[in-house]
Design a protein around this motif. Structure first.
Motif, mmCIF file in Angstrom:
data_model
loop_
_atom_site.group_PDB
_atom_site.id
_atom_site.type_symbol
_atom_site.label_atom_id
_atom_site.label_comp_id
_atom_site.label_asym_id
_atom_site.label_seq_id
_atom_site.Cartn_x
_atom_site.Cartn_y
_atom_site.Cartn_z
ATOM 1 N N ASP A 22 0.813 -1.298 -0.124
ATOM 2 C CA ASP A 22 0.426 0.158 -0.496
ATOM 3 C C ASP A 22 0.915 1.076 0.160
ATOM 4 O O ASP A 22 0.394 2.026 -0.356
ATOM 5 C CB ASP A 22 -1.081 0.262 1.033
ATOM 6 C CG ASP A 22 -1.979 -1.099 1.327
ATOM 7 O OD1 ASP A 22 -2.351 -1.869 -0.107
ATOM 8 O OD2 ASP A 22 -2.873 -1.383 2.278
ATOM 9 N N ARG A 23 1.893 1.156 1.196
ATOM 10 C CA ARG A 23 2.672 1.996 0.879
ATOM 11 C C ARG A 23 3.772 2.755 -0.772
ATOM 12 O O ARG A 23 2.815 3.513 -1.351
ATOM 13 C CB ARG A 23 4.019 2.085 1.705
ATOM 14 C CG ARG A 23 5.054 2.975 2.265
ATOM 15 C CD ARG A 23 5.870 2.596 3.343
ATOM 16 N NE ARG A 23 6.549 1.725 3.266
ATOM 17 C CZ ARG A 23 7.761 1.493 2.234
ATOM 18 N NH1 ARG A 23 8.425 2.244 1.079
ATOM 19 N NH2 ARG A 23 8.365 -0.355 1.777
ATOM 20 N N ILE A 24 3.961 2.000 -0.890
ATOM 21 C CA ILE A 24 4.794 1.972 -2.567
ATOM 22 C C ILE A 24 2.942 2.100 -3.813
ATOM 23 O O ILE A 24 3.530 3.768 -4.437
ATOM 24 C CB ILE A 24 5.053 0.074 -2.843
ATOM 25 C CG1 ILE A 24 6.435 0.467 -2.148
ATOM 26 C CG2 ILE A 24 5.451 0.337 -4.773
ATOM 27 C CD1 ILE A 24 7.146 1.005 -1.663
ATOM 28 N N ALA A 25 1.901 1.585 -3.353
ATOM 29 C CA ALA A 25 1.227 2.175 -4.303
ATOM 30 C C ALA A 25 0.337 3.744 -4.203
ATOM 31 O O ALA A 25 0.339 4.269 -5.133
ATOM 32 C CB ALA A 25 0.050 0.943 -4.696
ATOM 33 N N ASP A 26 1.221 4.532 -2.982
ATOM 34 C CA ASP A 26 0.083 5.960 -2.597
ATOM 35 C C ASP A 26 1.579 6.491 -3.132
ATOM 36 O O ASP A 26 1.066 7.335 -3.296
ATOM 37 C CB ASP A 26 0.661 5.975 -0.526
ATOM 38 C CG ASP A 26 -0.808 5.393 -0.613
ATOM 39 O OD1 ASP A 26 -1.693 4.827 -1.247
ATOM 40 O OD2 ASP A 26 -0.875 5.122 1.163
ATOM 41 N N MET A 27 2.808 6.028 -3.057
ATOM 42 C CA MET A 27 3.617 6.747 -4.186
ATOM 43 C C MET A 27 3.896 6.955 -5.723
ATOM 44 O O MET A 27 3.754 8.218 -6.706
ATOM 45 C CB MET A 27 5.500 5.790 -4.055
ATOM 46 C CG MET A 27 5.288 5.996 -2.245
ATOM 47 S SD MET A 27 7.163 5.313 -1.950
ATOM 48 C CE MET A 27 7.666 5.609 -0.432
ATOM 49 N N VAL A 46 2.103 -0.846 -11.035
ATOM 50 C CA VAL A 46 1.338 -1.236 -9.685
ATOM 51 C C VAL A 46 1.322 -2.820 -10.046
ATOM 52 O O VAL A 46 1.132 -3.369 -9.511
ATOM 53 C CB VAL A 46 -0.654 -0.354 -9.864
ATOM 54 C CG1 VAL A 46 -1.105 -1.343 -9.370
ATOM 55 C CG2 VAL A 46 -0.263 1.571 -9.393
ATOM 56 N N GLU A 47 1.097 -3.550 -11.685
ATOM 57 C CA GLU A 47 0.698 -4.972 -11.309
ATOM 58 C C GLU A 47 2.464 -5.353 -10.852
ATOM 59 O O GLU A 47 1.366 -6.110 -10.340
ATOM 60 C CB GLU A 47 0.288 -5.080 -12.871
ATOM 61 C CG GLU A 47 0.739 -6.437 -13.488
ATOM 62 C CD GLU A 47 0.257 -6.463 -14.774
ATOM 63 O OE1 GLU A 47 -0.185 -7.949 -15.144
ATOM 64 O OE2 GLU A 47 0.507 -5.595 -15.502
ATOM 65 N N VAL A 60 12.213 -1.277 -6.366
ATOM 66 C CA VAL A 60 12.841 -1.043 -7.382
ATOM 67 C C VAL A 60 11.231 0.415 -8.038
ATOM 68 O O VAL A 60 11.811 0.771 -9.101
ATOM 69 C CB VAL A 60 13.102 -2.463 -8.438
ATOM 70 C CG1 VAL A 60 12.614 -2.468 -9.900
ATOM 71 C CG2 VAL A 60 14.150 -3.398 -8.099
ATOM 72 N N PHE A 61 10.258 -0.177 -8.122
ATOM 73 C CA PHE A 61 9.461 0.698 -8.842
ATOM 74 C C PHE A 61 9.395 2.043 -8.189
ATOM 75 O O PHE A 61 8.991 2.552 -9.007
ATOM 76 C CB PHE A 61 7.477 0.116 -7.987
ATOM 77 C CG PHE A 61 7.998 -1.871 -9.400
ATOM 78 C CD1 PHE A 61 7.849 -1.923 -10.259
ATOM 79 C CD2 PHE A 61 7.803 -3.122 -8.283
ATOM 80 C CE1 PHE A 61 7.595 -2.465 -11.362
ATOM 81 C CE2 PHE A 61 7.931 -3.228 -8.159
ATOM 82 C CZ PHE A 61 7.642 -4.204 -9.587
ATOM 83 N N ALA A 67 9.830 10.713 -4.029
ATOM 84 C CA ALA A 67 9.023 10.064 -2.373
ATOM 85 C C ALA A 67 9.657 9.830 -2.454
ATOM 86 O O ALA A 67 9.638 8.560 -1.008
ATOM 87 C CB ALA A 67 7.594 9.313 -2.920
ATOM 88 N N ALA A 68 10.961 8.420 -2.623
ATOM 89 C CA ALA A 68 11.376 6.760 -2.361
ATOM 90 C C ALA A 68 12.751 7.835 -1.391
ATOM 91 O O ALA A 68 13.774 6.737 -1.147
ATOM 92 C CB ALA A 68 11.620 6.059 -3.219
#
Length: 229
Positions: A22-27, A46-47, A60-61, A67-68
């Motif tokens: 969820d954290r990565i998806a928000d970014m 996202v996939e 990696v994404f 944001a990372a």
């Protein structure tokens, strides 16, 4: 007897949790709204996030996104929002929320769509109708969560519509749409339906009227640059 020393695996090799995803998806969602990612890049990443097994695979994404790297100042987002010709200056709309708890909420008519719209329906119903909305931004991200509720999203038929989400004993349905016009806005619908319903689809007969103004403006600018050479 000596006990064998066990060393903890590196952080990148730890198994990813749902919270990590969820954290990565928000970014990624924020990067899409800011114009750092295209709709296709966002969907592809996202996939990958949904199928990632470890924390390292998730990172990696987003490793090329500000944001990372919280220690570094993010470059300013300089792209000006799209406004119809003749409109005066307005304060930017960064994020809005529409909530219905044991009730109903409707957003329709001539309203300004911001970059982010969060929709929550808990034992209620929400209707988001963008068919007459003013798109000030090229990318509009809608995060929709329905728990024992219903969320209906309608968009003009000449925009691009994307969706990423799922249902848990519920229905999550986004009827993908690709606009033939490259200047058309992109509406990205993400979310979950838990014993509820989330549906997004185009509203036939409704179009974004100012797309033609954007195209003609782009042609005029290109022509002026050519004549100035």
């Amino acid at each position: 007897m000596d006990l064998q020393k066990q060393t903890a695996p590196p952080a990148a090799e730890l198994r990813a949790s749902d919270a990590d995803r969820d954290r990565i998806a928000d970014m990624l969602r924020d990067a899409l709204a800011e114009g750092r990612l295209t709709a296709d890049e966002h969907a592809e990443r996202v996939e990958g996030v949904l199928h990632a097994k470890t924390v390292g695979e998730l990172e990696v994404f987003v490793r090329d996104l500000p944001a990372a790297h919280p220690g570094r100042p993010a470059p300013a987002y300089t792209s000006a929002p799209h406004r119809p010709a003749g409109s005066g200056p307005l304060p930017p709309v960064a994020e809005e929320s529409v909530v219905a708890v044991f009730s109903s909420s409707v957003r329709r008519g001539r309203w300004r769509a911001g970059r982010h719209l969060r929709v929550y329906s808990v034992f209620g119903s929400v209707t988001i109708d963008l068919s007459e909305a003013i798109f000030e931004y090229q990318q509009v991200v809608i995060k929709a969560v329905s728990v024992f509720g219903d969320v209906q999203i309608r968009v003009p038929e000449n925009v691009s519509l994307r969706g990423t989400g799922g249902g848990i004993l519920g229905n999550f349905e986004v009827r993908a749409l690709d606009s033939a016009e490259p200047q058309a806005p992109v509406v990205q619908v993400d979310g979950w339906a838990v014993l509820g319903n989330v549906e997004a689809r185009p509203r036939r007969g409704k179009v974004v009227a100012d797309i033609l103004d954007r195209v003609s403006g782009k042609v005029d600018r290109a022509l002026r640059r050519h004549l100035d050479r």
